[in-house]
Design an enzyme around this catalytic site. Structure first.
Site, PDB file in Angstrom:
ATOM      1  N   TRP A  81       0.752  -1.233  -0.021  1.00 61.71           N
ATOM      2  CA  TRP A  81       0.166   0.092  -0.022  1.00 61.71           C
ATOM      3  C   TRP A  81       0.762   1.279  -0.028  1.00 61.71           C
ATOM      4  O   TRP A  81       0.429   2.252  -0.327  1.00 61.71           O
ATOM      5  CB  TRP A  81      -1.060   0.036   1.107  1.00 61.71           C
ATOM      6  CG  TRP A  81      -0.205   0.205   2.622  1.00 61.71           C
ATOM      7  CD1 TRP A  81       0.988  -0.124   2.978  1.00 61.71           C
ATOM      8  CD2 TRP A  81      -1.117   0.948   3.732  1.00 61.71           C
ATOM      9  NE1 TRP A  81       1.156   0.108   4.342  1.00 61.71           N
ATOM     10  CE2 TRP A  81       0.169   1.020   4.560  1.00 61.71           C
ATOM     11  CE3 TRP A  81      -2.072   1.860   3.576  1.00 61.71           C
ATOM     12  CZ2 TRP A  81      -0.170   1.694   5.938  1.00 61.71           C
ATOM     13  CZ3 TRP A  81      -1.959   2.415   4.881  1.00 61.71           C
ATOM     14  CH2 TRP A  81      -1.284   2.484   6.024  1.00 61.71           C
ATOM     15  N   ASP A  82       2.178   1.168   0.241  1.00 64.05           N
ATOM     16  CA  ASP A  82       3.042   2.097   0.156  1.00 64.05           C
ATOM     17  C   ASP A  82       3.008   3.005  -1.096  1.00 64.05           C
ATOM     18  O   ASP A  82       3.040   4.352  -1.165  1.00 64.05           O
ATOM     19  CB  ASP A  82       4.500   1.610   0.562  1.00 64.05           C
ATOM     20  CG  ASP A  82       4.776   0.963   1.409  1.00 64.05           C
ATOM     21  OD1 ASP A  82       3.941  -0.053   1.988  1.00 64.05           O
ATOM     22  OD2 ASP A  82       5.816   0.731   2.392  1.00 64.05           O
ATOM     23  N   LYS A  91       2.551   0.236  16.000  1.00 56.62           N
ATOM     24  CA  LYS A  91       3.526   0.396  15.244  1.00 56.62           C
ATOM     25  C   LYS A  91       3.742   1.715  14.382  1.00 56.62           C
ATOM     26  O   LYS A  91       4.486   2.327  13.730  1.00 56.62           O
ATOM     27  CB  LYS A  91       3.523  -0.724  14.454  1.00 56.62           C
ATOM     28  CG  LYS A  91       4.793  -0.868  13.463  1.00 56.62           C
ATOM     29  CD  LYS A  91       4.782  -2.244  12.608  1.00 56.62           C
ATOM     30  CE  LYS A  91       5.990  -2.393  11.587  1.00 56.62           C
ATOM     31  NZ  LYS A  91       5.747  -3.402  10.500  1.00 56.62           N
ATOM     32  N   GLN A  92       2.571   1.994  14.169  1.00 55.55           N
ATOM     33  CA  GLN A  92       2.328   3.603  13.164  1.00 55.55           C
ATOM     34  C   GLN A  92       0.931   3.910  13.444  1.00 55.55           C
ATOM     35  O   GLN A  92      -0.018   3.242  13.735  1.00 55.55           O
ATOM     36  CB  GLN A  92       2.827   2.957  11.869  1.00 55.55           C
ATOM     37  CG  GLN A  92       1.837   1.989  11.081  1.00 55.55           C
ATOM     38  CD  GLN A  92       2.468   1.255   9.925  1.00 55.55           C
ATOM     39  OE1 GLN A  92       3.136   0.034  10.241  1.00 55.55           O
ATOM     40  NE2 GLN A  92       2.384   1.705   8.849  1.00 55.55           N
ATOM     41  N   GLU A 117       0.688  -3.121  12.472  1.00 57.09           N
ATOM     42  CA  GLU A 117       0.956  -4.675  12.392  1.00 57.09           C
ATOM     43  C   GLU A 117       1.384  -5.126  13.898  1.00 57.09           C
ATOM     44  O   GLU A 117       1.580  -6.350  13.703  1.00 57.09           O
ATOM     45  CB  GLU A 117       1.973  -4.815  11.609  1.00 57.09           C
ATOM     46  CG  GLU A 117       1.410  -4.206   9.978  1.00 57.09           C
ATOM     47  CD  GLU A 117       2.401  -4.731   8.759  1.00 57.09           C
ATOM     48  OE1 GLU A 117       3.714  -4.762   9.105  1.00 57.09           O
ATOM     49  OE2 GLU A 117       2.239  -4.750   7.723  1.00 57.09           O
TER      50      GLU A 117
HETATM   51  C1  BGC Z   1       6.222  -6.264   7.474  1.00 59.10           C
HETATM   52  C2  BGC Z   1       4.551  -6.816   6.720  1.00 59.10           C
HETATM   53  C3  BGC Z   1       5.507  -7.705   5.594  1.00 59.10           C
HETATM   54  C4  BGC Z   1       6.408  -8.863   6.073  1.00 59.10           C
HETATM   55  C5  BGC Z   1       6.974  -9.903   5.304  1.00 59.10           C
HETATM   56  C6  BGC Z   1       7.082  -7.377   7.727  1.00 59.10           C
HETATM   57  O1  BGC Z   1       8.061  -6.653   7.976  1.00 59.10           O
HETATM   58  O2  BGC Z   1       5.831  -5.239   8.246  1.00 59.10           O
HETATM   59  O3  BGC Z   1       4.069  -5.576   6.003  1.00 59.10           O
HETATM   60  O4  BGC Z   1       4.329  -8.355   4.942  1.00 59.10           O
HETATM   61  O5  BGC Z   1       7.529  -8.106   6.670  1.00 59.10           O
HETATM   62  O6  BGC Z   1       7.547  -9.380   3.776  1.00 59.10           O
HETATM   63  C1  BGC Z   2       4.833  -1.454   7.528  1.00 52.23           C
HETATM   64  C2  BGC Z   2       4.030  -1.438   6.347  1.00 52.23           C
HETATM   65  C3  BGC Z   2       4.537  -1.164   5.216  1.00 52.23           C
HETATM   66  C4  BGC Z   2       5.501  -2.216   4.991  1.00 52.23           C
HETATM   67  C5  BGC Z   2       6.392  -1.956   3.686  1.00 52.23           C
HETATM   68  C6  BGC Z   2       5.806  -2.240   7.292  1.00 52.23           C
HETATM   69  O1  BGC Z   2       6.921  -2.177   8.359  1.00 52.23           O
HETATM   70  O2  BGC Z   2       4.157  -1.682   8.715  1.00 52.23           O
HETATM   71  O3  BGC Z   2       2.634  -0.486   6.859  1.00 52.23           O
HETATM   72  O4  BGC Z   2       3.518  -1.463   4.220  1.00 52.23           O
HETATM   73  O5  BGC Z   2       6.628  -2.154   6.135  1.00 52.23           O
HETATM   74  O6  BGC Z   2       7.054  -0.746   3.613  1.00 52.23           O
END
Ligand code: BGC
Ligand code: BGC
Length: 947
Positions: free
Chosen positions: A331-332, A583-584, A471
């Site tokens: 979603w970034d 986390k955010q 998350e």
């Molecule tokens: C991120 C998740 C991601 C997962 C696996 C985590 O660090 O927060 O958004 O899906 O890594 O790539």
């Molecule tokens: C964040 C997510 C993000 C992902 C990729 C994760 O650490 O929690 O929001 O999409 O990183 O940047």
């Protein structure tokens, strides 16, 4: 150095990998990490090509590391240059943000004696994305002997040790070049690179080609004496089977062209392409040079990440600058990165959104496999849109962690719909909405309609078992962000249906059939909208982030400061979930995205509640920029600036210690948002943009430009104007139609047509002549002839005859035939530095101008013979803008005919109707004639316009 350079003055091995990321260059097609040409022990050279994925264990697929095009070894009297062991001084590396050229200088003390001054330069062309090039000059300070250059391309490029490529073919190209062709092991994409090693200065006494297996190389040996200089250039071309059917021949062919142009010529072309990009995207901050540079660097990263020609790829979470997240798209892109492109370079935003359209079939399969309807976008998406999130990830100690995001972080599906809607509302790109956007919005609405569940005991719809933006908490029920955005997705689904029914009934009935949008189904959407639980408590004014959040343990994050890791790393994944720690931003993210749905009081209360609970320093880097904007919205300027600084250091200072994995592209997009929407206070409503600035106290100026519905608005904010400065329009050019605007030749046309009509015995009145305004000669004649039967030869003869009469009449024109006000306006435009052109369909425009005596006031003339397609096609005005050297968005057209107004609009110019509004309905603004018109009046009117 000005604020356009990123400078490294010493080589610090601690930063080696993070600076490889920082010094990444690219052009949207590819990104090349900032490793050194000659290599360094344990470095991570990488050139990633967008869309070039291959299969990999655990992570499903990843962007393939391609042969290192920069490879260049230098030997002096047999000693190989390598920064690890070399004795060097005067080291400097600079990234020029203007044109993305990197330069590195140093003096090397050759072990066997003597010093060489080395200079390396490189860039990835923004003008031709298949071309990259480097230059190396070696000057002898006091060294005599032999310098040897070895340049190659190796198929043994790897992704942190994992090999994706098999060699297929290699060989020489001409006398100075070589090529290699490789194939990805699982996806079977073919990639070819060709290069040329050319000596610009110095004389080679030995040149050779090394046919080493899957590492073809070229060698040059040159003698050098104190005071003399050698310079070589290595030009490389790259194609894959995703771009062309025959990558090898394309690479070789392009190499021939590129070597003819040479490094400097290629750089000049790239430079010009960069200048155009900066013209619309640059931001200037005065009062703090560091902030100015850091923001420009963020823009630079966004610009080099954006695909310019490919709508089957998007921007990965680490852009094309590192192996982190394996090139997957989150979603970034839609929520953090896209707004920058939507309002500065909408063509790129459109392409990024088309990527989601391209993945719609996979999103449909994904929904179906999970027993939902519509389309469910992957949390981590790669080439096709299948779910690519790893299910298990090993921790450094080897234990496996189950990753749930791919299963239940469902908000991505609403985020995609959100981005499409924003794009549409900001650009007015109805065609995109009709052809692609509507289908996605309706499919995502269908997804939510099936994703919600009716919970009888609570008498409401709920969305259970999800992960929200925060998350740190998994498997939560009724996440406010997810529920509110899915409800919104259903609402705009209905809005889009309503719009589509009117705008394109054909598309509407097509979609209605495929998507089974019968009235009962839509009634159910409405029922969900009215009965979905949202988690808002009107008594406290707080959203509960998810059900039960308020019952979690409370903890004061301040007591853990200073710290160097995230709260999740401190507590561990499971224990961390027991706390009210985010986390955010999650609720704040919702309030950020839908500002008009919630009161200022709600925003303030939730901000005060959730801010202290958010792990802004070491949680997600996506947090600080958004939190900064929300701080400006609740009138908290100090934390807003601190949070801005926190995001600003993410990559340049490696503030989170993980920049080696690649650029945090969402943070860069967020940083841009925090400047524009936070400090700039930009709001884009249906009537256009306006600002309510909140500049940090020491900033003296914030300047930026944005596009809204194809029109450019410029904001130049100073502290004294914090209240509400108006956008000013950078009007650079004025283009005038002749007939009926500057002079009334329509009378002469009438007289000429009348004479012809009389001779032919065709009745023709002044009234009928009105319909011929702005219409080219041939079409005018056909209108006069009505359905009379005449041959082509007769038409040609009559046109010539009318023209002859007309030219005779023209010769009677004098300065007195200029319409009132025209001369004064032309002079005022000139005095204001605005360039002037004539854009007239008439082939006699030149003669008319001459007779009127206004030639010296004009910068250019585009007449009927300049273009093939006449008004209402935009070609003539676009051509005139080109002649003036201005972007169409900065030009205004003065027209008395509807066809001309349409042409101006179609060309993306401002249109100023000269004549009654009922005749010129589509003009941006109208004036009865040019009398008393001034530049100031025009700009004021345009600035206030509701576009
Ligand atoms: C991120 C998740 C991601 C997962 C696996 C985590 O660090 O927060 O958004 O899906 O890594 O790539
Ligand atoms: C964040 C997510 C993000 C992902 C990729 C994760 O650490 O929690 O929001 O999409 O990183 O940047």
């Amino acid at each position: 150095m000005d604020n356009w350079h990123i400078l490294e003055t010493k080589l610090d091995q601690k930063n080696l990998h993070s600076h490889e990321t920082v010094f990444t260059i690219g052009n949207g097609y590819l990104g090349t990490r900032g490793t050194f040409e000659e290599g360094f022990p344990a470095d991570q050279p990488a050139t990633l090509i967008n869309g070039l994925f291959d299969d990999v264990p655990i992570f499903y697929s990843e962007l393939v590391n391609t042969p290192n095009w920069m490879d260049l070894q230098i030997l002096a009297n047999g000693h190989r240059f390598n920064l690890k062991d070399a004795r060097i001084k005067d080291y400097q590396r600079v990234l020029n943000l203007r044109n993305a050229e990197i330069t590195r200088w140093l003096t090397w003390q050759v072990p066997s004696g003597g010093h060489l001054r080395l200079e390396f330069k490189r860039f990835a062309s923004m003008a031709d994305e298949h071309v990259v090039a480097l230059l190396c000059s070696v000057k002898s300070v006091d060294f005599s002997g032999e310098v040897e250059f070895r340049a190659g391309l190796s198929a043994f490029a790897n992704n942190e040790g994992f090999l994706h490529l098999d060699g297929q073919d290699q060989g020489e190209v001409g006398n100075e070049g070589a090529f290699i062709q490789v194939k990805t092991r699982h996806t079977h994409f073919v990639l070819a690179e060709a290069f040329n090693l050319h000596l610009n200065k110095g004389k080679a006494h030995e040149t050779s080609y090394w046919e080493s297996l899957w590492n073809p190389s070229r060698i040059l040996q040159v003698k050098i004496e104190p005071g003399s200089e050698i310079e070589i250039e290595k030009i490389v071309t790259i194609y894959t089977s995703l771009d062309v059917t025959d990558p090898k021949n394309s690479a070789i062919h392009k190499l021939e062209q590129a070597t003819n142009v040479g490094y400097q010529g290629l750089l000049a072309a790239s430079d010009a392409a960069w200048q155009k990009k900066w013209l619309t995207s640059n931001i200037t901050i005065e009062g703090d040079d560091e902030d100015d540079i850091v923001v420009r660097y963020a823009l630079f990263q966004l610009l080099i990440a954006a695909p310019s020609n490919n709508d089957k790829v998007s921007i990965p979470a680490k852009s094309l600058s590192g192996f982190g997240y394996r090139g997957h798209v989150f979603w970034d892109t839609e929520i953090f990165v896209l707004p920058f492109f939507t309002i500065t370079q909408p063509q790129i935003a459109r392409r990024l959104l088309k990527y989601r359209y391209h993945t719609l079939p996979a999103a449909r399969r994904n929904a179906k496999a999970n027993k939902y309807q519509g389309a469910q976008f992957a949390w981590e998406s790669a080439s096709t849109g299948e779910e690519n999130t790893p299910r298990w990830v090993p921790l450094p100690d080897g234990t496996l962690v189950r990753i749930w995001t791919g299963d239940i972080e469902h908000h991505i599906t609403a985020d995609v719909a959100y981005a499409i809607y924003q794009y549409w509302r900001t650009t007015g790109d109805d065609d995109f909405m009709r052809d692609y956007g509507a289908e996605i919005i309706l499919e995502t609405a269908r997804f939510w309609n099936s994703r919600v569940e009716w919970v009888e005991k609570n008498k409401r719809f709920e969305i259970n078992d999800v992960i929200g933006p925060d998350e740190y908490h998994e498997h939560v029920d009724n996440n406010a962000y997810t529920n509110c955005l899915s409800r919104w997705n259903l609402q705009i689904g209905l809005e889009v249906i309503h719009w589509l029914e009117k705008y394109s009934p054909a598309k509407f009935s097509e979609l209605r059939k495929i998507l089974e949008l019968d009235p009962e189904k839509l009634d159910h959407w409405r029922y969900v909208i009215d009965n979905l639980y949202l988690g808002f408590d009107p008594k406290t004014g707080l959203f509960e982030q998810f059900e039960g959040f308020f019952n979690l343990k409370q903890i004061d994050l301040k007591t853990f400061e200073p710290r160097t890791k995230s709260m999740q790393a401190i507590f561990g994944i499971e224990k961390n979930q027991e706390y009210q720690i985010l986390k955010q931003p999650d609720v704040m993210m919702l309030l950020y995205l839908l500002p008009n749905e919630y009161s200022q009081d709600t925003i303030k209360k939730n901000f005060e509640f959730y801010t202290p609970l958010t792990d802004l320093t070491y949680g997600s880097s996506l947090g600080p920029p958004i939190q900064s904007i929300m701080a400006t919205r609740v009138g908290d300027p100090k934390p807003a600036y601190d949070l801005f600084k926190l995001s600003a250091g993410t990559d340049l200072d490696d503030a989170r210690g993980n920049s080696a994995d690649g650029i945090h592209i969402a943070t860069n997009g967020g940083l841009w948002q925090s400047v524009i929407f936070g400090f700039g206070g930009l709001e884009i409503g249906p009537n256009g943009p306006k600002v309510k600035p909140n500049l940090p106290s020491h900033w003296k100026r914030l300047h930026f430009r944005i596009l809204f519905k194809e029109k450019e608005f410029e904001f130049d904010i100073r502290p004294s104007e914090q209240q509400s400065p108006k956008p000013s329009l950078p009007l650079l050019g004025a283009i005038f139609d002749l007939d009926g605007v500057i002079t009334d030749t329509s009378e002469l046309h009438y007289l000429a047509w009348k004479r012809l009509a009389d001779e032919e015995g065709i009745p023709f009145t002044r009234e009928e002549n009105e319909a011929l305004r702005g219409i080219p000669r041939r079409e005018s004649l056909l209108l006069i002839l009505k359905d009379r039967n005449v041959s082509e030869a007769q038409i040609a003869e009559m046109m010539a005859r009318k023209n002859k009469y007309y030219v005779e009449f023209i010769s009677t024109l004098t300065e007195n035939d200029i319409l009132p006000g025209a001369f004064e306006l032309l002079k005022d435009l000139r005095a204001s530095g605005i360039k002037i052109a004539i854009g007239s369909a008439s082939k006699n425009a030149g003669a008319v101008i001459e007779k009127l005596g206004i030639t010296s006031l004009l910068d250019a003339v585009a007449d009927g013979s300049s273009v093939l397609n006449q008004k209402p096609a935009p070609d003539l005005f676009v051509h005139a803008a080109n002649l003036l050297g201005i972007p169409a968005a900065h030009g205004a057209v003065f027209e008395d005919a509807d066809a001309g107004i349409k042409a101006a609009r179609a060309g993306g110019l401002w249109s100023i109707g000269i004549g009654p509004q009922n005749r010129l309905k589509e003009a941006h603004i109208n004036f009865p004639n040019l009398k008393d018109m001034t530049v100031k009046k025009i700009i004021d009117h345009l600035s206030e316009l509701k576009v």
